[in-house]
Write an enzyme that holds these catalytic residues in place. Structure first.
Site, short mmCIF file in Angstrom:
data_model
loop_
_atom_site.label_atom_id
_atom_site.label_comp_id
_atom_site.label_asym_id
_atom_site.label_seq_id
_atom_site.Cartn_x
_atom_site.Cartn_y
_atom_site.Cartn_z
N LYS A 112 6.93 -6.99 18.67
CA LYS A 112 5.75 -6.20 19.06
C LYS A 112 5.63 -4.91 18.23
O LYS A 112 4.54 -4.37 18.07
CB LYS A 112 5.77 -5.93 20.55
C1 LIG Z 1 6.03 -10.74 23.80
C2 LIG Z 1 7.13 -11.64 23.38
C3 LIG Z 1 6.92 -13.03 23.16
C4 LIG Z 1 5.60 -13.70 23.42
O1 LIG Z 1 4.63 -13.35 22.46
P1 LIG Z 1 3.08 -13.71 22.70
O2 LIG Z 1 2.34 -13.00 21.62
O3 LIG Z 1 2.76 -13.15 24.07
O4 LIG Z 1 2.93 -15.18 22.66
C5 LIG Z 1 7.99 -13.79 22.68
N1 LIG Z 1 9.20 -13.23 22.48
C6 LIG Z 1 9.44 -11.91 22.70
C7 LIG Z 1 10.81 -11.38 22.47
C8 LIG Z 1 8.42 -11.07 23.15
O5 LIG Z 1 8.68 -9.76 23.36
#
Ligand SMILES: *Cc1c(COP(=O)(O)O)cnc(C)c1O
Length: 467
Positions: A112
């Site tokens: 993120k």
């Molecule tokens: C947010 C997250 C996901 C999922 O990602 P999306 O964009 O919601 O599909 C997968 N793995 C981790 C570690 C995350 O923080």
């Protein structure tokens, strides 16, 4: 660049307003009115750029007409200059034609950061240009909250308040939020579940007076700017593995469908992608959808990969809109049906087209531990439970051997030390930048699960003090 809502009844906006709005007023999500396209020669010309320079080139077409456009290069250099690895998104070979892209080199150790670091800087510059102030509120079960706080701490024109469920996040995740010392960062530990936190955030947005008074904004994954910034690493990986002369397959541990949708955008822009493999844990609504053509929600069960414990993948609406012939009326009807009955079927022809490009694979907790252990014994590397779901899906998906495949590692193993230790006997250490995490003091306010008390907290502690 103009943006339209997937539900067709919100005004068309330019990039800057889409950045601040998040959700469209008709409940839909914003997508570009038309996809920018790169020719094969233009993609070849991107080879050899460093990550920040590539990011500038990929995002520029989406930001035409934005007051931020002239600053995009500086924003990318500043954002990715904070990452711990010089490659920013390093590729690691783990088998014949198998690769892991390590998307955990940002300040909070989950993918993120790749979008939110850029988005935080964009918010700050845009608010300065408009002499405006916003209050970001969000609910988190873990990774989003810390990435959003880290992206906005100390930034002018922004206050941020993140609600997390008291006692229900991991210690690392909580401390990554609560040890941040900045006057514009406000942590609330809500006496309730993640769903309670999310309900309160939704209720704050639904209160028109409060929403206007606070100038509320959101940075959850429905914000278009986050998707846009994530498109970059799909190009990054593919360029290193032979694109545009070869097709690549991507494997994405998926929750809200934001990350993998960014890959789809890259393919719409001209990147040759053979397949997207969507990895899920026991909360497998997407895997079932690609198998059957019907989106049908079950109950959420907690798993070792909590960031994927989701039954409504909000960003799927963007794919439905785009691959469904951009028929906003049909999207609206499907969403209404889903809300009412928890299920809807996708037009057969559209589902067939989706299933030709996407496939899903699920893995339960037992399988996840097994894959973490096997990967460690085979390579000496530790992977986190989300990434393990991806590695397993990469091997299960039956991609032809001559196609390079890239599994996205979405979190650093040290974010989920208990699961990793259970699987391998080795407890992963936090990287040096975070080694001090357990010595810092925590700052948060515990509040009952009560909307009025959260509003009062925001009015007195956030809005009254905002400059
Ligand atoms: C947010 C997250 C996901 C999922 O990602 P999306 O964009 O919601 O599909 C997968 N793995 C981790 C570690 C995350 O923080």
């Amino acid at each position: 660049m103009r943006y339209v809502s997937t539900r067709g009844r919100a005004p068309e906006l330019g990039f800057d307003d889409v950045l601040l709005a998040g959700l469209a007023t008709d409940g839909g999500l914003y997508v570009p009115a038309a996809w920018p396209r790169f020719s094969a020669a233009e993609i070849k010309a991107l080879r050899g750029l460093d990550y920040a320079a590539l990011a500038e080139r990929i995002m520029a077409p989406f930001m035409q007409g934005s007051v931020l456009a002239p600053h995009l290069g500086a924003i990318c250099r500043e954002a990715y200059g904070r990452f711990s690895h010089p490659a920013v998104a390093p590729l690691r070979q783990v088998g014949a034609n198998e690769w892991i892209m390590e998307l955990f080199c940002g300040p909070t150790l989950a993918f993120k950061d790749y979008a939110l670091q850029v988005v935080g800087l964009m918010f700050e510059r845009l608010l300065a240009a408009r002499a405006s102030h916003i209050t970001i509120v969000g609910a988190t079960s873990g990774d989003t909250g810390s990435a959003a706080i880290e992206a906005t701490r100390g930034r002018k024109g922004i206050d941020i308040c993140i609600l997390h469920p008291a006692g229900r996040t991991s210690d690392v995740q909580r401390r990554q939020m609560t040890t941040v010392q900045a006057p514009n960062v406000h942590n609330v530990a809500l006496e309730g579940t993640f769903d309670d936190c999310q309900d309160i955030v939704k209720a704050l947005f639904a209160d028109a007076t409060f929403r206007t008074d606070a100038n509320l904004s959101a940075v959850n994954s429905i914000n278009w700017a986050r998707i846009m910034a994530q498109v970059v690493y799909y190009f990054w990986a593919a360029l290193h593995l032979g694109a545009p002369d070869r097709e690549i397959a991507f494997v994405v541990p998926t929750g809200n469908f934001g990350n993998v949708f960014a890959g789809f955008v890259a393919s719409r822009m001209g990147l040759p992608v053979a397949k997207f493999v969507v990895g899920s844990n026991r909360n497998d609504i997407l895997t079932r959808y690609f198998e059957t053509g019907t989106m049908s929600a079950g109950g959420v069960v907690p798993s070792l990969s909590p960031s994927m414990d989701i039954q409504i993948s909000s960003n799927f609406e963007r794919l439905l809109f785009d691959m469904g012939g951009r028929d906003a009326g049909a999207v609206e009807r499907s969403m209404a049906q889903f809300k009412q009955s928890g299920s809807y079927a996708v037009n057969e022809e559209h589902h067939k087209a989706m299933a030709a490009l996407f496939t899903g694979r699920r893995l339960d907790d037992e399988g996840t531990l097994k894959v973490i252990g096997e990967h460690f014994r085979a390579t000496g590397d530790l992977i986190d439970p989300h990434s393990a779901v991806g590695v397993s899906a990469m091997r299960a998906a039956g991609i032809p051997k001559d196609i390079p495949r890239v599994a996205l590692a979405t979190a650093h193993p040290a974010k989920f030390p208990d699961a990793v230790e259970k699987a391998t006997g080795v407890r992963p250490a936090l990287p040096p930048a975070l080694a001090n995490l357990f010595n810092l003091s925590e700052h948060f306010t515990t509040l009952p699960n009560d909307l009025d008390q959260v509003k009062r907290f925001l009015r007195t502690n956030v809005m009254a003090k905002a400059q």
